[in-house]
Design a protein around this motif. Structure first.
Motif, PDB file in Angstrom:
ATOM      1  N   VAL A   1       0.852  -1.187   0.000  1.00 42.90           N
ATOM      2  CA  VAL A   1       0.000   0.000   0.000  1.00 42.90           C
ATOM      3  C   VAL A   1       0.892   1.242   0.000  1.00 42.90           C
ATOM      4  N   GLN A   2       0.388   2.329  -0.562  1.00 38.56           N
ATOM      5  CA  GLN A   2       1.136   3.581  -0.546  1.00 38.56           C
ATOM      6  C   GLN A   2       0.993   4.263   0.807  1.00 38.56           C
ATOM      7  N   ALA A   3       1.972   5.069   1.130  1.00 44.55           N
ATOM      8  CA  ALA A   3       1.924   5.831   2.377  1.00 44.55           C
ATOM      9  C   ALA A   3       0.628   6.636   2.436  1.00 44.55           C
ATOM     10  N   GLY A   4       0.015   6.619   3.611  1.00 49.72           N
ATOM     11  CA  GLY A   4      -1.271   7.282   3.792  1.00 49.72           C
ATOM     12  C   GLY A   4      -2.458   6.370   3.582  1.00 49.72           C
ATOM     13  N   GLY A   5      -2.214   5.196   3.051  1.00 51.99           N
ATOM     14  CA  GLY A   5      -3.286   4.249   2.780  1.00 51.99           C
ATOM     15  C   GLY A   5      -3.665   3.430   4.002  1.00 51.99           C
ATOM     16  N   SER A   6      -4.566   2.477   3.765  1.00 54.12           N
ATOM     17  CA  SER A   6      -5.098   1.655   4.854  1.00 54.12           C
ATOM     18  C   SER A   6      -5.060   0.182   4.482  1.00 54.12           C
ATOM     19  N   LEU A   7      -4.948  -0.641   5.502  1.00 54.92           N
ATOM     20  CA  LEU A   7      -5.080  -2.089   5.382  1.00 54.92           C
ATOM     21  C   LEU A   7      -5.793  -2.601   6.624  1.00 54.92           C
ATOM     22  N   ARG A   8      -6.463  -3.730   6.459  1.00 53.55           N
ATOM     23  CA  ARG A   8      -7.099  -4.382   7.601  1.00 53.55           C
ATOM     24  C   ARG A   8      -6.599  -5.812   7.677  1.00 53.55           C
ATOM     25  N   LEU A   9      -5.937  -6.134   8.781  1.00 56.36           N
ATOM     26  CA  LEU A   9      -5.464  -7.489   9.025  1.00 56.36           C
ATOM     27  C   LEU A   9      -6.508  -8.264   9.809  1.00 56.36           C
TER      28      LEU A   9
ATOM     29  N   LEU B   1      -0.999   4.735   6.990  1.00 60.76           N
ATOM     30  CA  LEU B   1       0.203   3.907   7.045  1.00 60.76           C
ATOM     31  C   LEU B   1       1.433   4.681   6.598  1.00 60.76           C
ATOM     32  N   LYS B   2       2.548   4.356   7.235  1.00 64.42           N
ATOM     33  CA  LYS B   2       3.825   4.997   6.963  1.00 64.42           C
ATOM     34  C   LYS B   2       4.836   3.942   6.509  1.00 64.42           C
ATOM     35  N   PRO B   3       5.852   4.350   5.772  1.00 61.47           N
ATOM     36  CA  PRO B   3       6.879   3.372   5.362  1.00 61.47           C
ATOM     37  C   PRO B   3       7.487   2.617   6.553  1.00 61.47           C
ATOM     38  N   GLU B   4       7.585   3.283   7.701  1.00 56.33           N
ATOM     39  CA  GLU B   4       8.164   2.612   8.866  1.00 56.33           C
ATOM     40  C   GLU B   4       7.246   1.552   9.468  1.00 56.33           C
ATOM     41  N   ASP B   5       6.022   1.443   8.965  1.00 53.53           N
ATOM     42  CA  ASP B   5       5.139   0.354   9.377  1.00 53.53           C
ATOM     43  C   ASP B   5       5.427  -0.933   8.615  1.00 53.53           C
ATOM     44  N   THR B   6       6.298  -0.863   7.627  1.00 53.78           N
ATOM     45  CA  THR B   6       6.640  -2.039   6.841  1.00 53.78           C
ATOM     46  C   THR B   6       7.266  -3.109   7.723  1.00 53.78           C
ATOM     47  N   ALA B   7       6.697  -4.303   7.694  1.00 52.14           N
ATOM     48  CA  ALA B   7       7.165  -5.401   8.537  1.00 52.14           C
ATOM     49  C   ALA B   7       6.325  -6.644   8.241  1.00 52.14           C
TER      50      ALA B   7
END
Length: 121
Positions: free
Chosen positions: A12-20, A85-91
């Protein structure tokens, strides 16, 4: 046999959303807490958010006001809504459950296989 199956990760691009989502199989006498941890390359696994059976939530400071955790304890489902979401949320995000199962009823931890979340800048 206990399985925690995660879904909802992706790119997802920065600023976007995801639901786990995480669904737990197997019978439990009680579930103390379900939650999400994450691990980025070169970093230790860290708690992102968790929620007790009573509804008490805990969030790491870096995700407060952006992420929301929710639990359907009857269905053994836990969700993590991730906004802004931010790039630092990548994991890799791992589902976690702490609970007691018959017939031994010892408190044990269970983990999912993990789902990749990648946030591009």
């Amino acid at each position: 046999q206990v399985q925690l199956v995660e879904s909802g990760g992706g790119l997802v691009q920065a600023g976007g959303s995801l639901r786990l989502s995480c669904a737990a199989s197997g019978s439990f006498a009680s579930i103390n807490v379900m939650g999400w941890y994450r691990q980025a390359p070169g970093n230790q696994r860290e708690l992102v958010a968790d929620i007790t059976d009573g509804g008490t939530t805990t969030y790491v400071d870096s995700v407060k006001d952006r992420f929301t955790i929710s639990l359907d304890s009857a269905k053994k489902l836990v969700y993590l809504q991730m906004n802004s979401l931010k790039p630092e949320d990548t994991a890799v995000y791992y589902c976690h459950l702490s609970g007691r199962r018959p017939p031994v009823y010892l408190l044990r931890d269970y983990w999912g296989q993990g789902t990749q979340v990648t946030v591009s800048s």
